[in-house]
Design an enzyme around this catalytic site. Structure first.
Site, mmCIF file in Angstrom:
data_model
loop_
_atom_site.group_PDB
_atom_site.id
_atom_site.type_symbol
_atom_site.label_atom_id
_atom_site.label_comp_id
_atom_site.label_asym_id
_atom_site.label_seq_id
_atom_site.Cartn_x
_atom_site.Cartn_y
_atom_site.Cartn_z
ATOM 1 N N MET A 341 0.828 -1.202 0.000
ATOM 2 C CA MET A 341 0.000 0.000 0.000
ATOM 3 C C MET A 341 0.869 1.262 0.000
ATOM 4 O O MET A 341 0.571 2.249 -0.675
ATOM 5 C CB MET A 341 -0.931 0.001 1.210
ATOM 6 C CG MET A 341 -2.037 1.031 1.133
ATOM 7 S SD MET A 341 -3.174 1.014 2.552
ATOM 8 C CE MET A 341 -3.998 -0.559 2.306
ATOM 9 N N TRP A 344 2.368 1.685 -3.381
ATOM 10 C CA TRP A 344 1.347 2.127 -4.334
ATOM 11 C C TRP A 344 1.177 3.646 -4.264
ATOM 12 O O TRP A 344 1.015 4.305 -5.293
ATOM 13 C CB TRP A 344 0.014 1.445 -4.028
ATOM 14 C CG TRP A 344 -1.136 2.073 -4.761
ATOM 15 C CD1 TRP A 344 -1.330 2.101 -6.116
ATOM 16 C CD2 TRP A 344 -2.225 2.806 -4.200
ATOM 17 N NE1 TRP A 344 -2.479 2.799 -6.425
ATOM 18 C CE2 TRP A 344 -3.047 3.236 -5.265
ATOM 19 C CE3 TRP A 344 -2.588 3.124 -2.882
ATOM 20 C CZ2 TRP A 344 -4.196 3.983 -5.050
ATOM 21 C CZ3 TRP A 344 -3.747 3.862 -2.683
ATOM 22 C CH2 TRP A 344 -4.526 4.282 -3.757
ATOM 23 N N HIS A 345 1.242 4.223 -3.080
ATOM 24 C CA HIS A 345 1.110 5.676 -2.965
ATOM 25 C C HIS A 345 2.296 6.387 -3.614
ATOM 26 O O HIS A 345 2.140 7.477 -4.163
ATOM 27 C CB HIS A 345 0.996 6.086 -1.498
ATOM 28 C CG HIS A 345 -0.376 5.897 -0.929
ATOM 29 N ND1 HIS A 345 -0.686 4.874 -0.060
ATOM 30 C CD2 HIS A 345 -1.532 6.587 -1.106
ATOM 31 C CE1 HIS A 345 -1.962 4.948 0.276
ATOM 32 N NE2 HIS A 345 -2.503 5.968 -0.352
ATOM 33 N N GLY A 346 3.475 5.795 -3.542
ATOM 34 C CA GLY A 346 4.631 6.412 -4.167
ATOM 35 C C GLY A 346 5.932 5.891 -3.578
ATOM 36 O O GLY A 346 5.969 5.441 -2.436
#
Length: 416
Positions: A341, A344-346
């Protein structure tokens, strides 16, 4: 250096709501009669996608078309293959290919900045622009979900047209909520009765007006007016602690009201169109522990990661007996889940730390729950202990959002 592409939600523009309100009238009238005008809904979808992905966003529009073609062919090919064979290797390849565009979009800027690739090959800066568009993450979640459920055998029929409508459902395309194909297909094929739709219509309108309060009034006040001031205050060394505390509180409530407001718009418009899209937020700051928080915050994303990452990883770990202890397997699963997660955000340190922090909190919460079960009679449980748990959970979450905001990165660079 590589500059980040900024995407803007269509719900940022008030004029969008005027056009949407007028355009939805024929659809609403027919739904009140118990009918769904699919031809009109398709025209509506194309029109509002064109409004979002034309003009200065035309490159995104082209990327969206290519992406939908890619995912449609991929899912169709896997569905046909699955009718005859069921090799795990092909399943993993299909999932990897579904994730590939998003993976390139997320990884390329990081690699380009780290290796100075663009200094020698400036033409490569167009790669993210070619494949990136508003909502690519959420469409990827939908595509991966399809492949996994086809493999599980729960999706026994595949319609190219219905799948494309599922991907391109315009109220939720930019930032969710993330719907499930079988639930969406049921609404698509079976419009609500007049009585049910009247309730949906009332609920949808209430959500939209509440969204205006959340996003355009409270979110704007917190994000535009208060947040820059408390951040400037924190950048002064003598005000560091109070400034960070103020930033933590203001950013936490700004993030909630801004995102919850958008989600209310998306779900509200969905209901006006006769689709019971799942909600994304359910009073998350009243959670008693961090596990309950993730069952209330960004729910469609939380449940997606739970069902398609954590549960499947746990099944594999337990089936192959990688760990003797279920507790150890569960804790490993949590860390993998929240690292995914975070990535996925960066690919920045604060997103990764944010993921590790939440994984740690959930593991500690599980340990505390096990401890309470063993010492249930010795530990008090009343309105005061429940209130304290809510306060502690809120502050644990607020601190995580301070990390997530990236402000600590700015602060460290300013001070040092």
């Amino acid at each position: 250096m590589f500059s980040k592409i900024v995407y803007y939600s269509p719900y940022e523009r008030p004029f969008y709501f005027i056009l949407l309100g007028v355009a939805l009238i024929p659809l609403i009238i027919q739904l009140l009669r118990g009918n769904r005008m699919m031809w009109y809904q398709n025209i509506l979808t194309l029109t509002f996608l064109w409004l979002s992905f034309s003009g200065p966003n035309a490159r995104q529009g082209i990327a969206l078309i290519l992406y939908v073609l890619w995912q449609t062919v991929l899912v169709y090919a896997y569905f046909k293959y699955r009718q005859q064979r069921n090799k795990s290797s092909v399943f993993y390849v299909a999932v990897a290919l579904a994730i590939l565009p998003l993976f390139i979009l997320k990884l390329f800027p990081f690699l380009a900045n780290q290796t100075m690739l663009l200094e020698h090959n400036p033409q490569l800066r167009f790669i993210p622009m070619t494949i990136g568009f508003l909502g690519i993450s959420y469409l990827t979640f939908k595509a991966v979900q399809m492949i996994m459920e086809i493999r599980d055998g729960v999706i026994k029929e595949y319609s190219v047209g219905r799948y494309i409508q599922f991907l391109l459902f315009f109220p939720t395309i930019s930032s969710g909520p993330i719907d499930r194909y079988r639930r969406f297909e049921k609404d698509l094929l079976h419009p609500p009765s007049k009585e049910t739709y009247v309730e949906m219509l009332s609920s949808g309108l209430n959500m939209i007006f509440l969204g205006f309060l959340y996003k355009f009034i409270l979110g704007n006040l917190l994000g535009t007016q208060l947040l820059p001031r408390v951040q400037d205050f924190a950048l002064q060394r003598e005000n560091l602690f109070l400034g960070l505390l103020g930033t933590m509180y203001v950013y936490t409530f700004y993030l909630f009201f801004d995102f919850a407001g958008y989600s209310l718009f998306a779900v509200g418009v969905s209901k006006l169109m006769g689709y019971d899209t799942p909600i994304n937020f359910n009073k998350p700051f009243l959670s008693h522990n961090i596990k309950e928080f993730w069952n209330r915050w960004h729910m469609s994303l939380s449940f997606w990661f739970r069902d398609y990452v954590y549960m499947r990883l746990m099944f594999t770990l337990m089936k192959k007996k990688v760990f003797k202890s279920r507790v150890v397997a569960s804790n490993v699963g949590y860390f993998v889940l929240f690292l995914v997660m975070g990535f996925w955000h960066g690919l920045t340190w604060y997103y990764i730390v944010y993921g590790l922090y939440h994984a740690t909190l959930i593991c500690l919460t599980d340990a505390w729950i096990r401890f309470k079960r063993k010492h249930k009679k010795q530990l008090p449980s009343n309105m005061w202990t429940k209130g304290l748990s809510i306060v502690l959970t809120f502050h644990a979450v607020a601190f995580s959002f301070l990390i997530f905001s990236g402000f600590l990165d700015t602060l460290l660079k300013t001070i040092f």
